[in-house]
Write an enzyme that holds these catalytic residues in place. Structure first.
Site, PDB file in Angstrom:
ATOM      1  N   TYR A 323      11.572  38.467 -23.177  1.00  0.00           N
ATOM      2  CA  TYR A 323      10.229  39.030 -23.047  1.00  0.00           C
ATOM      3  C   TYR A 323      10.049  39.573 -21.628  1.00  0.00           C
ATOM      4  O   TYR A 323      10.280  38.871 -20.651  1.00  0.00           O
ATOM      5  CB  TYR A 323       9.212  37.937 -23.352  1.00  0.00           C
ATOM      6  CG  TYR A 323       7.771  38.382 -23.557  1.00  0.00           C
ATOM      7  CD1 TYR A 323       7.338  39.670 -23.286  1.00  0.00           C
ATOM      8  CD2 TYR A 323       6.828  37.491 -24.038  1.00  0.00           C
ATOM      9  CE1 TYR A 323       6.026  40.056 -23.486  1.00  0.00           C
ATOM     10  CE2 TYR A 323       5.496  37.858 -24.249  1.00  0.00           C
ATOM     11  CZ  TYR A 323       5.105  39.143 -23.965  1.00  0.00           C
ATOM     12  OH  TYR A 323       3.801  39.525 -24.159  1.00  0.00           O
ATOM     13  N   CYS A 324       9.644  40.833 -21.514  1.00  0.00           N
ATOM     14  CA  CYS A 324       9.335  41.451 -20.222  1.00  0.00           C
ATOM     15  C   CYS A 324      10.533  41.356 -19.277  1.00  0.00           C
ATOM     16  O   CYS A 324      11.629  41.767 -19.628  1.00  0.00           O
ATOM     17  CB  CYS A 324       8.076  40.812 -19.642  1.00  0.00           C
ATOM     18  SG  CYS A 324       7.416  41.646 -18.177  1.00  0.00           S
ATOM     19  N   VAL A 325      10.361  40.779 -18.077  1.00  0.00           N
ATOM     20  CA  VAL A 325      11.451  40.749 -17.106  1.00  0.00           C
ATOM     21  C   VAL A 325      12.626  39.913 -17.588  1.00  0.00           C
ATOM     22  O   VAL A 325      13.768  40.137 -17.166  1.00  0.00           O
ATOM     23  CB  VAL A 325      10.962  40.238 -15.733  1.00  0.00           C
ATOM     24  CG1 VAL A 325       9.996  41.212 -15.108  1.00  0.00           C
ATOM     25  CG2 VAL A 325      10.339  38.854 -15.844  1.00  0.00           C
ATOM     26  N   GLY A 327      13.735  40.128 -20.505  1.00  0.00           N
ATOM     27  CA  GLY A 327      14.508  41.102 -21.259  1.00  0.00           C
ATOM     28  C   GLY A 327      15.401  41.924 -20.348  1.00  0.00           C
ATOM     29  O   GLY A 327      16.515  42.308 -20.727  1.00  0.00           O
ATOM     30  N   LEU A 352      11.179  42.287 -26.047  1.00  0.00           N
ATOM     31  CA  LEU A 352       9.735  42.442 -26.162  1.00  0.00           C
ATOM     32  C   LEU A 352       9.195  43.063 -24.874  1.00  0.00           C
ATOM     33  O   LEU A 352       9.284  42.471 -23.799  1.00  0.00           O
ATOM     34  CB  LEU A 352       9.064  41.086 -26.411  1.00  0.00           C
ATOM     35  CG  LEU A 352       9.579  40.283 -27.613  1.00  0.00           C
ATOM     36  CD1 LEU A 352       8.808  38.969 -27.744  1.00  0.00           C
ATOM     37  CD2 LEU A 352       9.478  41.096 -28.896  1.00  0.00           C
TER      38      LEU A 352
END
Length: 591
Positions: A323-325, A327, A352
């Protein structure tokens, strides 16, 4: 002509003067006490305390000895209206142009019903449009400079909204007269509390508690390292998918954004769908992990968790979510595994709102200049880590109208408490960051965009090339995402070599992800074609109502639909890893 009663009522009585004198005096005392509390303990008092006015300028309240408060308020608003109207005429503004637009700042009926405030509202909106439009008309600006100018002007325009000041906000004026100034005292108290805490209050305090009404999905912490805790959730189905799922939340936030209240919990929903689920809960940085870098998050974090789960369950591979960073670092992890010929450890990867190519990264790139880096060095010099409240403030700035000024008006001017909201409680539950790694992340990835350059990033000395990643990937973006813009998330499609499914979800960085099917909110778009650009995707995508979660589940099951009995090591603490404590664990509670 007004009758005698009305004339008499307009003249302040002795009681009125006494009350407003008390209000001003109490405000002065509160400011003095706050100032005194902030003095270093044991130091002598200065020769004289600072000479404050009774209220900060935003409150717009003058001395009670000068005039009737009601008359003062009215005169101030009329002066603003006349001044704005004059500017509008000089600039040839069309003050009716925004009449049909919805703007929550001016939703109160007084903004339309009062000629004074109607003039203020219309002229401000026209001026704002004019200023923002001017940025687009300036010749000779490169794209980066125009983006900086656009952000600066928008921030200024939002800050100068008449709704943000007591004398030009009819709701605040009405509340002030109704409560005889008590709202301003309460608002001042709220403001001083926030200053002491170093953070803007966005939700009612004391309503939410992790483990009590947030992060409630049953499970156990089955591993703890200096960097993370690993949570295994208790299955609720007789059979579960053979391939487990490991979720990596961003290290800049608490993991429970994916496990909010039960009806919003992605974690609970996954468990109910028969997924053996593991969650990484990152440790909030302190001196013990201040030197953490990319190698640590890849090898000691993501890869260690994947290997731990594989070994615990005796499986070849695991599904993973970044998710986010997280990822971003997951892309580095996959690049490392492919370089080492170990890509079989990951069955599939879900991203994500994650970015790997930062060429179109949006307004956050504005915070990667030399001034920001110098400030980071200053803030992390003593302890080596960055207080998470600074990052929270940065994210708030990206949506200042909603995440800053809305609360200035509600909390400080109206003197109200913010409504309880689980998502905003999480938003204010900050996590400290390893200082040198955060700086390196901004310099190397956001600013240098080196993750997409073959061999420019190394993990444990191994050059990585994310263009070689063949792992099946599910890539989700939010249509209104202001942190990871969809055009930036789409860039993953230009790099990974394996099969990819791109999904564009309605809403933004959080609500676009945390959108349970039962809520029947928003929508998502998928394409059966093979578009080369986001524009082509949008043009040909098929819209589906509701949550994208079921689409993802179907895709996940297609990677390996085999199921096994939910017993033995599939039950937390019953395999070779014994339970350390109940979920959500202690790391998520550390400050």
């Amino acid at each position: 002509m007004a009758d005698g009663t009305e004339t008499a009522s307009a003249i302040p009585t002795l009681e009125d003067w006494q009350h407003w004198t008390y209000v001003m005096g109490r405000a002065q005392q509160m400011l003095m006490e706050s100032w005194a509390d902030g003095l270093p303990k044991g130091n002598a008092w200065p020769a004289s305390p600072p000479a404050w006015g009774a209220f900060p300028p935003a409150f717009g309240v003058g001395s009670p000895a000068t005039a009737d408060p009601a008359a003062l308020f009215t005169a101030g608003a009329e002066a603003w209206a006349k001044g704005l109207e004059t500017w509008g005429k000089m600039m040839g503004l069309d003050t009716e142009a925004k009449e049909g637009a919805k703007d929550r700042r001016f939703a109160a009926p007084e903004w339309q019903e009062s000629p004074v405030f109607d003039t203020i509202r219309k002229t401000y909106l026209a001026l704002a449009d004019k200023m923002l439009g001017t940025v687009e008309e300036i010749d000779g600006l490169d794209a980066e400079s125009r983006q900086k100018a656009r952000f600066a002007v928008r921030s200024f325009v939002d800050a100068m909204s008449p709704s943000n000041f007591a004398l030009t906000n009819p709701q605040v004026l009405r509340r002030t007269m109704e409560t005889r100034g008590e709202n301003l005292l309460k608002g001042l108290a709220n403001m001083l509390d926030d200053i002491a805490a170093g953070q803007l209050t966005q939700t009612k305090a004391g309503v939410f508690e992790v483990g009590k009404n947030l992060a409630m999905t049953p499970g156990k912490v089955v591993k703890e390292t200096p960097l993370y805790q690993l949570i295994q959730y208790t299955p609720v189905t007789d059979k579960v998918l053979e391939t487990p799922l490991v979720i990596f939340p961003p290290w800049i936030n608490r993991f429970y954004i994916l496990d909010l209240t039960p009806e919003k919990s992605f974690v609970r929903w996954c468990v109910e769908q028969g997924i053996t689920l593991f969650m990484v809960s990152w440790k909030s940085a302190d001196e013990s992990i201040a030197d953490t870098h990319l190698d640590d998050y890849v090898l000691k974090g993501q890869l260690d968790a994947i290997d731990t789960v594989r070994d615990l369950l005796g499986v070849e591979s695991a599904h993973v979510i970044g998710y986010c960073v997280a990822g971003t670092t997951l892309a580095a992890t996959l690049g490392y595994l492919h370089a080492k010929k170990q890509q079989a450890k990951v069955k599939s990867a879900t991203f994500l709102t994650a970015q790997v190519d930062f060429s179109l990264a949006g307004d956050l790139k504005l915070f990667t200049g030399d001034e920001t880096m110098a400030l980071l060095d200053e803030l992390t010099r003593d302890k080596g880590y960055l207080d998470g409240r600074y990052m929270a403030a940065t994210f708030n700035l990206l949506r200042g109208r909603d995440l800053i000024w809305n609360y200035v008006v509600n909390n400080y001017l109206l003197g109200d408490e913010p409504a309880p909201f689980d998502l905003l409680h999480w938003n204010g539950d900050t996590t400290n960051l390893p200082g040198s790694w955060h700086r390196d992340y901004l310099e190397t990835l956001y600013k240098g965009n080196k993750l997409v350059l073959s061999g420019e990033i190394t993990v444990a000395g191994t050059p990585i090339d994310i263009d070689m990643v063949e792992t099946p990937s599910y890539i989700q973006a939010g249509r209104e995402d202001h942190i990871a813009p969809p055009e930036s998330v789409w860039k993953i499609m230009d790099h990974f070599a394996g099969p990819k499914r791109f999904v564009l979800a309605g809403s933004g960085h959080i609500a676009g992800v945390v959108n349970p099917p039962a809520a029947q909110k928003y929508q998502y778009w998928v394409s059966t074609e093979d578009p080369e650009t986001l524009e082509q995707f949008v043009a040909g995508a098929e819209e589906h109502k509701g949550s994208w979660w079921p689409d993802w589940l179907e895709w996940l099951k297609s990677q390996n639909p085999k199921t096994v009995e939910a017993k033995g090591a599939r039950m937390p603490g019953e395999g070779k890893l014994k339970a350390i404590e109940d979920a959500p664990g202690r790391y998520v509670r550390e400050r």
